[in-house]
Design a protein around this motif. Sequence first.
Motif, PDB file in Angstrom:
ATOM      1  N   GLY A 255       0.786  -1.222   0.000  1.00  0.00           N
ATOM      2  CA  GLY A 255       0.000   0.000   0.000  1.00  0.00           C
ATOM      3  C   GLY A 255       0.822   1.278   0.000  1.00  0.00           C
ATOM      4  N   ARG A 256       2.132   1.170  -0.086  1.00  0.00           N
ATOM      5  CA  ARG A 256       2.974   2.371  -0.113  1.00  0.00           C
ATOM      6  C   ARG A 256       3.070   2.902  -1.534  1.00  0.00           C
ATOM      7  NH1 ARG A 256       8.073  -0.225   2.857  1.00  0.00           N
ATOM      8  NH2 ARG A 256       7.636  -1.691   1.185  1.00  0.00           N
ATOM      9  N   ARG A 257       3.283   4.203  -1.660  1.00  0.00           N
ATOM     10  CA  ARG A 257       3.420   4.848  -2.962  1.00  0.00           C
ATOM     11  C   ARG A 257       4.884   5.206  -3.191  1.00  0.00           C
ATOM     12  NH1 ARG A 257      -0.772   9.260  -4.623  1.00  0.00           N
ATOM     13  NH2 ARG A 257      -1.915   7.333  -4.775  1.00  0.00           N
ATOM     14  N   ILE A 258       5.400   4.830  -4.353  1.00  0.00           N
ATOM     15  CA  ILE A 258       6.774   5.129  -4.743  1.00  0.00           C
ATOM     16  C   ILE A 258       6.720   6.184  -5.834  1.00  0.00           C
ATOM     17  CG2 ILE A 258       8.873   4.214  -5.800  1.00  0.00           C
ATOM     18  CD1 ILE A 258       6.592   1.921  -3.927  1.00  0.00           C
ATOM     19  N   ILE A 259       7.405   7.302  -5.616  1.00  0.00           N
ATOM     20  CA  ILE A 259       7.420   8.397  -6.587  1.00  0.00           C
ATOM     21  C   ILE A 259       8.871   8.685  -6.948  1.00  0.00           C
ATOM     22  CG2 ILE A 259       6.798  10.802  -7.022  1.00  0.00           C
ATOM     23  CD1 ILE A 259       4.644  10.466  -4.828  1.00  0.00           C
ATOM     24  N   VAL A 260       9.173   8.605  -8.243  1.00  0.00           N
ATOM     25  CA  VAL A 260      10.532   8.842  -8.735  1.00  0.00           C
ATOM     26  C   VAL A 260      10.445   9.865  -9.866  1.00  0.00           C
ATOM     27  CG1 VAL A 260      12.519   7.792  -9.870  1.00  0.00           C
ATOM     28  CG2 VAL A 260      11.236   6.494  -8.169  1.00  0.00           C
ATOM     29  N   PRO A 261      11.242  10.932  -9.829  1.00  0.00           N
ATOM     30  CA  PRO A 261      11.250  11.870 -10.951  1.00  0.00           C
ATOM     31  C   PRO A 261      11.711  11.167 -12.231  1.00  0.00           C
ATOM     32  CG  PRO A 261      12.436  12.762  -9.070  1.00  0.00           C
ATOM     33  CD  PRO A 261      12.149  11.329  -8.769  1.00  0.00           C
ATOM     34  N   ALA A 262      10.980  11.327 -13.305  1.00  0.00           N
ATOM     35  CA  ALA A 262      11.299  10.636 -14.562  1.00  0.00           C
ATOM     36  C   ALA A 262      12.684  11.018 -15.076  1.00  0.00           C
ATOM     37  CB  ALA A 262      10.244  10.936 -15.620  1.00  0.00           C
ATOM     38  N   GLY A 263      13.090  12.255 -14.864  1.00  0.00           N
ATOM     39  CA  GLY A 263      14.396  12.707 -15.334  1.00  0.00           C
ATOM     40  C   GLY A 263      15.558  12.074 -14.586  1.00  0.00           C
ATOM     41  N   ALA A 264      15.302  11.519 -13.392  1.00  0.00           N
ATOM     42  CA  ALA A 264      16.349  10.907 -12.593  1.00  0.00           C
ATOM     43  C   ALA A 264      16.428   9.397 -12.787  1.00  0.00           C
ATOM     44  CB  ALA A 264      16.114  11.214 -11.112  1.00  0.00           C
ATOM     45  N   LEU A 265      15.520   8.824 -13.574  1.00  0.00           N
ATOM     46  CA  LEU A 265      15.501   7.373 -13.780  1.00  0.00           C
ATOM     47  C   LEU A 265      16.690   6.932 -14.623  1.00  0.00           C
ATOM     48  CD1 LEU A 265      13.838   4.748 -13.327  1.00  0.00           C
ATOM     49  CD2 LEU A 265      12.811   5.184 -15.555  1.00  0.00           C
ATOM     50  N   GLY A 266      17.451   5.983 -14.104  1.00  0.00           N
ATOM     51  CA  GLY A 266      18.578   5.431 -14.847  1.00  0.00           C
ATOM     52  C   GLY A 266      18.165   4.186 -15.610  1.00  0.00           C
ATOM     53  N   TYR A 267      17.408   3.298 -14.949  1.00  0.00           N
ATOM     54  CA  TYR A 267      16.912   2.085 -15.587  1.00  0.00           C
ATOM     55  C   TYR A 267      15.726   1.549 -14.796  1.00  0.00           C
ATOM     56  CZ  TYR A 267      19.332  -0.505 -11.889  1.00  0.00           C
ATOM     57  OH  TYR A 267      19.756  -0.979 -10.674  1.00  0.00           O
ATOM     58  N   ALA A 268      14.958   0.676 -15.415  1.00  0.00           N
ATOM     59  CA  ALA A 268      13.834   0.010 -14.760  1.00  0.00           C
ATOM     60  C   ALA A 268      13.844  -1.453 -15.164  1.00  0.00           C
ATOM     61  CB  ALA A 268      12.518   0.668 -15.152  1.00  0.00           C
ATOM     62  N   ILE A 269      13.759  -2.335 -14.182  1.00  0.00           N
ATOM     63  CA  ILE A 269      13.642  -3.769 -14.434  1.00  0.00           C
ATOM     64  C   ILE A 269      12.294  -4.213 -13.888  1.00  0.00           C
ATOM     65  CG2 ILE A 269      14.568  -6.066 -13.963  1.00  0.00           C
ATOM     66  CD1 ILE A 269      17.314  -4.745 -13.590  1.00  0.00           C
ATOM     67  N   VAL A 270      11.442  -4.688 -14.786  1.00  0.00           N
ATOM     68  CA  VAL A 270      10.116  -5.162 -14.400  1.00  0.00           C
ATOM     69  C   VAL A 270      10.147  -6.673 -14.476  1.00  0.00           C
ATOM     70  CG1 VAL A 270       7.663  -5.088 -14.926  1.00  0.00           C
ATOM     71  CG2 VAL A 270       9.065  -3.052 -15.287  1.00  0.00           C
ATOM     72  N   GLY A 271       9.909  -7.342 -13.330  1.00  0.00           N
ATOM     73  CA  GLY A 271       9.978  -8.799 -13.270  1.00  0.00           C
ATOM     74  C   GLY A 271       8.804  -9.463 -13.951  1.00  0.00           C
ATOM     75  N   SER A 272       8.869 -10.774 -14.015  1.00  0.00           N
ATOM     76  CA  SER A 272       7.807 -11.536 -14.663  1.00  0.00           C
ATOM     77  C   SER A 272       6.615 -11.685 -13.728  1.00  0.00           C
ATOM     78  CB  SER A 272       8.317 -12.919 -15.067  1.00  0.00           C
ATOM     79  OG  SER A 272       8.642 -13.666 -13.913  1.00  0.00           O
ATOM     80  N   GLU A 273       5.459 -11.939 -14.315  1.00  0.00           N
ATOM     81  CA  GLU A 273       4.240 -12.108 -13.536  1.00  0.00           C
ATOM     82  C   GLU A 273       4.014 -13.549 -13.113  1.00  0.00           C
ATOM     83  OE1 GLU A 273       0.685 -10.147 -14.991  1.00  0.00           O
ATOM     84  OE2 GLU A 273       1.918  -9.020 -16.363  1.00  0.00           O
ATOM     85  N   THR A 274       4.834 -14.474 -13.586  1.00  0.00           N
ATOM     86  CA  THR A 274       4.627 -15.871 -13.261  1.00  0.00           C
ATOM     87  C   THR A 274       5.040 -16.147 -11.828  1.00  0.00           C
ATOM     88  OG1 THR A 274       6.810 -16.453 -14.091  1.00  0.00           O
ATOM     89  CG2 THR A 274       4.984 -16.628 -15.637  1.00  0.00           C
ATOM     90  N   LYS A 275       4.291 -17.011 -11.191  1.00  0.00           N
ATOM     91  CA  LYS A 275       4.620 -17.429  -9.832  1.00  0.00           C
ATOM     92  C   LYS A 275       5.561 -18.620  -9.926  1.00  0.00           C
ATOM     93  CE  LYS A 275       1.842 -14.535  -7.839  1.00  0.00           C
ATOM     94  NZ  LYS A 275       2.323 -13.423  -7.099  1.00  0.00           N
ATOM     95  N   HIS A 276       6.641 -18.561  -9.210  1.00  0.00           N
ATOM     96  CA  HIS A 276       7.627 -19.624  -9.241  1.00  0.00           C
ATOM     97  C   HIS A 276       7.280 -20.690  -8.211  1.00  0.00           C
ATOM     98  CE1 HIS A 276      10.054 -17.254 -11.940  1.00  0.00           C
ATOM     99  NE2 HIS A 276       9.912 -16.220 -11.118  1.00  0.00           N
ATOM    100  N   ALA A 277       7.454 -21.939  -8.591  1.00  0.00           N
ATOM    101  CA  ALA A 277       7.166 -23.044  -7.685  1.00  0.00           C
ATOM    102  C   ALA A 277       8.193 -23.102  -6.570  1.00  0.00           C
ATOM    103  CB  ALA A 277       7.166 -24.356  -8.459  1.00  0.00           C
ATOM    104  N   VAL A 278       7.728 -23.441  -5.382  1.00  0.00           N
ATOM    105  CA  VAL A 278       8.608 -23.563  -4.227  1.00  0.00           C
ATOM    106  C   VAL A 278       8.459 -24.979  -3.692  1.00  0.00           C
ATOM    107  CG1 VAL A 278       9.100 -22.713  -1.909  1.00  0.00           C
ATOM    108  CG2 VAL A 278       8.315 -21.135  -3.675  1.00  0.00           C
ATOM    109  N   GLY A 279       9.547 -25.610  -3.421  1.00  0.00           N
ATOM    110  CA  GLY A 279       9.479 -26.971  -2.853  1.00  0.00           C
ATOM    111  C   GLY A 279      10.348 -27.932  -3.625  1.00  0.00           C
ATOM    112  N   PHE A 280      10.216 -29.199  -3.258  1.00  0.00           N
ATOM    113  CA  PHE A 280      11.059 -30.231  -3.847  1.00  0.00           C
ATOM    114  C   PHE A 280      10.246 -31.262  -4.628  1.00  0.00           C
ATOM    115  CE2 PHE A 280      13.411 -28.578  -0.232  1.00  0.00           C
ATOM    116  CZ  PHE A 280      14.617 -28.278  -0.829  1.00  0.00           C
ATOM    117  N   GLY A 281       9.073 -30.914  -5.074  1.00  0.00           N
ATOM    118  CA  GLY A 281       8.241 -31.847  -5.810  1.00  0.00           C
ATOM    119  C   GLY A 281       8.713 -32.004  -7.245  1.00  0.00           C
ATOM    120  N   ALA A 282       8.262 -33.061  -7.881  1.00  0.00           N
ATOM    121  CA  ALA A 282       8.596 -33.298  -9.281  1.00  0.00           C
ATOM    122  C   ALA A 282       7.797 -32.350 -10.158  1.00  0.00           C
ATOM    123  CB  ALA A 282       8.292 -34.738  -9.662  1.00  0.00           C
ATOM    124  N   LEU A 283       8.404 -31.881 -11.221  1.00  0.00           N
ATOM    125  CA  LEU A 283       7.726 -30.948 -12.122  1.00  0.00           C
ATOM    126  C   LEU A 283       7.056 -31.673 -13.246  1.00  0.00           C
ATOM    127  CD1 LEU A 283      10.356 -28.101 -12.238  1.00  0.00           C
ATOM    128  CD2 LEU A 283       8.245 -28.192 -10.942  1.00  0.00           C
TER     129      LEU A 283
END
Length: 74
Positions: A46-74
Motif C-alpha cells: 500500500g505504499r506509494r513510490i514516486i521517482v522523478p522521470a528525469g532521474a531514472l537510470g533504468y527500470a527492471i520489471v519482473g515476470s508475472e509468473t509465480k515460481h514453484a517452491v518446494g522439492f516436488g517433481a515438475l
Amino acid sequence: MDIELGIQNVARAVTFSTEEPAAAVNATISTAVAENKPIVLNDDKGRRIIVPAGALGYAIVGSETKHAVGFGAL
C-alpha cells in the motif's frame, strides 16, 4: 512481481513488489518518461513510490509468473 528502479547518482536501487500487471507498470513508466512527469507506482503493502522521470537510470520489471517452491517433481 518485483520491480527495480535505478536512480541516477544514487548507489542503491529502489526495489519493491507490486500486484499490478507488467503491462500497466510498463505503461506508467513509459508515459511518465515521455511526458517528463514523476513515475508513481504502488507496492503490494500500500505504499506509494514516486521517482522523478528525469532521474531514472533504468527500470527492471519482473515476470508475472509465480515460481514453484518446494522439492516436488515438475
